[in-house]
Design a protein around this motif. Sequence first.
Motif, PDB file in Angstrom:
ATOM      1  N   VAL A 141       0.843  -1.204   0.000  1.00  0.00           N
ATOM      2  CA  VAL A 141       0.000   0.000   0.000  1.00  0.00           C
ATOM      3  C   VAL A 141       0.877   1.252   0.000  1.00  0.00           C
ATOM      4  CG1 VAL A 141      -1.704   1.331   1.298  1.00  0.00           C
ATOM      5  CG2 VAL A 141      -1.926  -1.161   1.137  1.00  0.00           C
ATOM      6  N   THR A 142       1.918   1.243   0.820  1.00  0.00           N
ATOM      7  CA  THR A 142       2.854   2.371   0.844  1.00  0.00           C
ATOM      8  C   THR A 142       3.505   2.569  -0.518  1.00  0.00           C
ATOM      9  OG1 THR A 142       3.321   1.970   3.180  1.00  0.00           O
ATOM     10  CG2 THR A 142       4.906   3.317   1.970  1.00  0.00           C
ATOM     11  N   GLN A 143       3.875   1.463  -1.139  1.00  0.00           N
ATOM     12  CA  GLN A 143       4.499   1.530  -2.458  1.00  0.00           C
ATOM     13  C   GLN A 143       3.519   2.102  -3.486  1.00  0.00           C
ATOM     14  OE1 GLN A 143       5.923  -2.265  -3.850  1.00  0.00           O
ATOM     15  NE2 GLN A 143       6.700  -1.437  -5.768  1.00  0.00           N
ATOM     16  N   MET A 144       2.249   1.733  -3.376  1.00  0.00           N
ATOM     17  CA  MET A 144       1.246   2.242  -4.319  1.00  0.00           C
ATOM     18  C   MET A 144       1.051   3.743  -4.158  1.00  0.00           C
ATOM     19  SD  MET A 144      -1.738  -0.639  -4.813  1.00  0.00           S
ATOM     20  CE  MET A 144      -2.176  -0.712  -3.071  1.00  0.00           C
ATOM     21  N   TRP A 145       1.145   4.251  -2.923  1.00  0.00           N
ATOM     22  CA  TRP A 145       1.065   5.691  -2.716  1.00  0.00           C
ATOM     23  C   TRP A 145       2.207   6.403  -3.435  1.00  0.00           C
ATOM     24  CZ3 TRP A 145      -2.629   8.826  -1.205  1.00  0.00           C
ATOM     25  CH2 TRP A 145      -3.657   8.355  -0.381  1.00  0.00           C
ATOM     26  N   LEU A 146       3.391   5.836  -3.336  1.00  0.00           N
ATOM     27  CA  LEU A 146       4.555   6.437  -4.004  1.00  0.00           C
ATOM     28  C   LEU A 146       4.402   6.393  -5.515  1.00  0.00           C
ATOM     29  CD1 LEU A 146       7.410   4.952  -1.774  1.00  0.00           C
ATOM     30  CD2 LEU A 146       6.521   7.292  -1.744  1.00  0.00           C
ATOM     31  N   VAL A 147       3.893   5.266  -6.025  1.00  0.00           N
ATOM     32  CA  VAL A 147       3.708   5.131  -7.474  1.00  0.00           C
ATOM     33  C   VAL A 147       2.634   6.110  -7.966  1.00  0.00           C
ATOM     34  CG1 VAL A 147       2.941   3.578  -9.308  1.00  0.00           C
ATOM     35  CG2 VAL A 147       4.469   2.729  -7.524  1.00  0.00           C
ATOM     36  N   ALA A 148       1.527   6.211  -7.225  1.00  0.00           N
ATOM     37  CA  ALA A 148       0.454   7.140  -7.612  1.00  0.00           C
ATOM     38  C   ALA A 148       0.954   8.583  -7.602  1.00  0.00           C
ATOM     39  CB  ALA A 148      -0.740   6.986  -6.669  1.00  0.00           C
ATOM     40  N   GLY A 149       1.715   8.937  -6.564  1.00  0.00           N
ATOM     41  CA  GLY A 149       2.278  10.284  -6.498  1.00  0.00           C
ATOM     42  C   GLY A 149       3.257  10.552  -7.624  1.00  0.00           C
ATOM     43  N   GLY A 150       4.061   9.544  -7.966  1.00  0.00           N
ATOM     44  CA  GLY A 150       5.020   9.691  -9.061  1.00  0.00           C
ATOM     45  C   GLY A 150       4.333   9.897 -10.393  1.00  0.00           C
ATOM     46  N   TRP A 151       3.301   9.082 -10.675  1.00  0.00           N
ATOM     47  CA  TRP A 151       2.558   9.237 -11.931  1.00  0.00           C
ATOM     48  C   TRP A 151       1.868  10.597 -11.996  1.00  0.00           C
ATOM     49  CZ3 TRP A 151       3.264   7.004 -16.265  1.00  0.00           C
ATOM     50  CH2 TRP A 151       3.628   5.652 -16.356  1.00  0.00           C
ATOM     51  N   ALA A 152       1.281  11.033 -10.876  1.00  0.00           N
ATOM     52  CA  ALA A 152       0.593  12.321 -10.851  1.00  0.00           C
ATOM     53  C   ALA A 152       1.559  13.462 -11.152  1.00  0.00           C
ATOM     54  CB  ALA A 152      -0.072  12.530  -9.495  1.00  0.00           C
ATOM     55  N   LEU A 153       2.750  13.398 -10.565  1.00  0.00           N
ATOM     56  CA  LEU A 153       3.735  14.460 -10.765  1.00  0.00           C
ATOM     57  C   LEU A 153       4.272  14.456 -12.188  1.00  0.00           C
ATOM     58  CD1 LEU A 153       5.326  16.727  -9.362  1.00  0.00           C
ATOM     59  CD2 LEU A 153       7.072  15.033  -8.787  1.00  0.00           C
ATOM     60  N   VAL A 154       4.640  13.277 -12.680  1.00  0.00           N
ATOM     61  CA  VAL A 154       5.241  13.176 -14.014  1.00  0.00           C
ATOM     62  C   VAL A 154       4.239  13.573 -15.108  1.00  0.00           C
ATOM     63  CG1 VAL A 154       6.170  11.562 -15.726  1.00  0.00           C
ATOM     64  CG2 VAL A 154       6.959  11.460 -13.356  1.00  0.00           C
ATOM     65  N   ILE A 155       3.039  12.996 -15.055  1.00  0.00           N
ATOM     66  CA  ILE A 155       2.043  13.278 -16.090  1.00  0.00           C
ATOM     67  C   ILE A 155       1.464  14.674 -15.930  1.00  0.00           C
ATOM     68  CG2 ILE A 155      -0.149  12.559 -17.096  1.00  0.00           C
ATOM     69  CD1 ILE A 155       2.172  10.692 -17.682  1.00  0.00           C
ATOM     70  N   GLY A 156       1.227  15.099 -14.678  1.00  0.00           N
ATOM     71  CA  GLY A 156       0.663  16.421 -14.449  1.00  0.00           C
ATOM     72  C   GLY A 156       1.575  17.528 -14.948  1.00  0.00           C
ATOM     73  N   VAL A 157       2.841  17.485 -14.531  1.00  0.00           N
ATOM     74  CA  VAL A 157       3.800  18.515 -14.937  1.00  0.00           C
ATOM     75  C   VAL A 157       4.186  18.346 -16.409  1.00  0.00           C
ATOM     76  CG1 VAL A 157       6.099  19.466 -14.539  1.00  0.00           C
ATOM     77  CG2 VAL A 157       4.682  18.785 -12.594  1.00  0.00           C
ATOM     78  N   GLY A 158       4.453  17.103 -16.803  1.00  0.00           N
ATOM     79  CA  GLY A 158       4.853  16.842 -18.187  1.00  0.00           C
ATOM     80  C   GLY A 158       3.769  17.224 -19.186  1.00  0.00           C
ATOM     81  N   GLY A 159       2.513  16.883 -18.872  1.00  0.00           N
ATOM     82  CA  GLY A 159       1.410  17.240 -19.761  1.00  0.00           C
ATOM     83  C   GLY A 159       1.243  18.745 -19.888  1.00  0.00           C
ATOM     84  N   PHE A 160       1.423  19.457 -18.764  1.00  0.00           N
ATOM     85  CA  PHE A 160       1.307  20.919 -18.789  1.00  0.00           C
ATOM     86  C   PHE A 160       2.405  21.542 -19.648  1.00  0.00           C
ATOM     87  CE2 PHE A 160       2.467  25.071 -16.981  1.00  0.00           C
ATOM     88  CZ  PHE A 160       1.273  25.745 -17.169  1.00  0.00           C
ATOM     89  N   LEU A 161       3.647  21.085 -19.467  1.00  0.00           N
ATOM     90  CA  LEU A 161       4.755  21.634 -20.249  1.00  0.00           C
ATOM     91  C   LEU A 161       4.585  21.344 -21.738  1.00  0.00           C
ATOM     92  CD1 LEU A 161       7.792  20.762 -17.928  1.00  0.00           C
ATOM     93  CD2 LEU A 161       6.719  22.997 -18.270  1.00  0.00           C
ATOM     94  N   TYR A 162       4.127  20.133 -22.046  1.00  0.00           N
ATOM     95  CA  TYR A 162       3.916  19.761 -23.449  1.00  0.00           C
ATOM     96  C   TYR A 162       2.833  20.637 -24.075  1.00  0.00           C
ATOM     97  CZ  TYR A 162       2.669  16.907 -27.510  1.00  0.00           C
ATOM     98  OH  TYR A 162       2.391  16.467 -28.780  1.00  0.00           O
ATOM     99  N   PHE A 163       1.763  20.890 -23.338  1.00  0.00           N
ATOM    100  CA  PHE A 163       0.686  21.725 -23.854  1.00  0.00           C
ATOM    101  C   PHE A 163       1.148  23.171 -24.010  1.00  0.00           C
ATOM    102  CE2 PHE A 163      -3.027  24.428 -23.638  1.00  0.00           C
ATOM    103  CZ  PHE A 163      -3.953  23.761 -24.408  1.00  0.00           C
ATOM    104  N   TRP A 164       1.875  23.679 -23.016  1.00  0.00           N
ATOM    105  CA  TRP A 164       2.356  25.064 -23.053  1.00  0.00           C
ATOM    106  C   TRP A 164       3.258  25.314 -24.253  1.00  0.00           C
ATOM    107  CZ3 TRP A 164       7.722  25.986 -21.792  1.00  0.00           C
ATOM    108  CH2 TRP A 164       8.099  27.331 -21.845  1.00  0.00           C
ATOM    109  N   ARG A 165       4.077  24.360 -24.602  1.00  0.00           N
ATOM    110  CA  ARG A 165       4.992  24.528 -25.735  1.00  0.00           C
ATOM    111  C   ARG A 165       4.248  24.667 -27.050  1.00  0.00           C
ATOM    112  NH1 ARG A 165      10.322  23.815 -25.093  1.00  0.00           N
ATOM    113  NH2 ARG A 165      10.537  23.249 -27.282  1.00  0.00           N
ATOM    114  N   GLY A 166       3.017  24.201 -27.108  1.00  0.00           N
ATOM    115  CA  GLY A 166       2.242  24.323 -28.351  1.00  0.00           C
ATOM    116  C   GLY A 166       1.212  25.436 -28.310  1.00  0.00           C
ATOM    117  N   GLU A 167       1.313  26.326 -27.307  1.00  0.00           N
ATOM    118  CA  GLU A 167       0.301  27.370 -27.113  1.00  0.00           C
ATOM    119  C   GLU A 167       0.037  28.194 -28.367  1.00  0.00           C
ATOM    120  OE1 GLU A 167      -2.375  29.876 -24.805  1.00  0.00           O
ATOM    121  OE2 GLU A 167      -1.562  27.855 -24.538  1.00  0.00           O
ATOM    122  N   LYS A 168       1.088  28.559 -29.101  1.00  0.00           N
ATOM    123  CA  LYS A 168       0.904  29.426 -30.268  1.00  0.00           C
ATOM    124  C   LYS A 168       0.288  28.692 -31.471  1.00  0.00           C
ATOM    125  CE  LYS A 168       5.693  28.706 -31.796  1.00  0.00           C
ATOM    126  NZ  LYS A 168       6.988  29.370 -32.073  1.00  0.00           N
TER     127      LYS A 168
END
Length: 299
Positions: free
Chosen positions: A267-294
């Motif tokens: 369960v502890t490991q799943m919390w770490l994995v969920a947090g890792g996916w949230a951070l990577v996809i959340g930040v990565g998706g935002f940066l990818y979208f921002w780069r195509g703003e224009k």
Amino acid sequence: MAEAVVTEPYPALAPAQLAARHGLRVAGARPGLVEYVRKLWDYRHFIVAFANAKNIATFSSAQLGQLWHVLTPLTNAAVYYLIFGVILGTRKGIENFPAYLCAGIFIFGYTQQVVTAGTKAISDNMNLIRALQFPRASLPVAATITQLQQLVFAIAVLLGIVVITGEPVTPKWLALIPILLLQSLFNAGLAMLFARLGSKVLDLKQVMPFVLRTWLYGSGVFFDLSNAIKNAPEWAKVLLELNPMVPFIELTREALGVDTGTPPETVTQMWLVAGGWALVIGVGGFLYFWRGEKEYGRG
């Protein structure tokens, strides 16, 4: 006679230099990252209002209206229970299969609907994009908020199902709050990722239902994933174990007290994995979208 005034000729400047001298910027140019985040925050009221309008309009033409926010996941759960639980017998070995199944369907459905809405966030709002100037990330973020609002109804029903099927009310239910916050960050990143992809490849929204259905079947929604992959090829085990939806679904079941047989260290490991996916996809998706703003709104 008046003496003629001699002026020095205006120095010849390149257009870019001339624009810089007078503080002119390229129309539709992508703002800096910090400035973009600030603008997005400034438009937070617009984002919430846009999400509310979308939420209200979803079932505005249906006689039962907003009640379908509850009836849709319940109907899906009933169909899947009949097919997988009764006919295929995947409920064997799972003590509270109705709550187990509904938790999986509701949590996966949240991500599924966000990805679907995010894929169309740009292409379905071209008139708005071309008419008004605002940070385009507002659209996939609003899509995430819309689906989160609908999930609140589903979670209320899910809690009722958990109690009716014999599980007690415990303080562990409070863990649903950080779980849904992490999943919302993960979903927002996915929405922005697929919003940019969907703006480039218009046929992507035709393909996504097949991709999402495959993802659904590989997320342990209808069966115990750990038992199902015991005899699977090694590559399939690795692929399924890396599935980002698994920790969100399993943590929700754990918080609701649905017996998953998961040891505490896992369960502890799943919390770490969920947090890792949230951070990577959340930040990565935002940066990818921002780069195509224009790019959005052109063509």
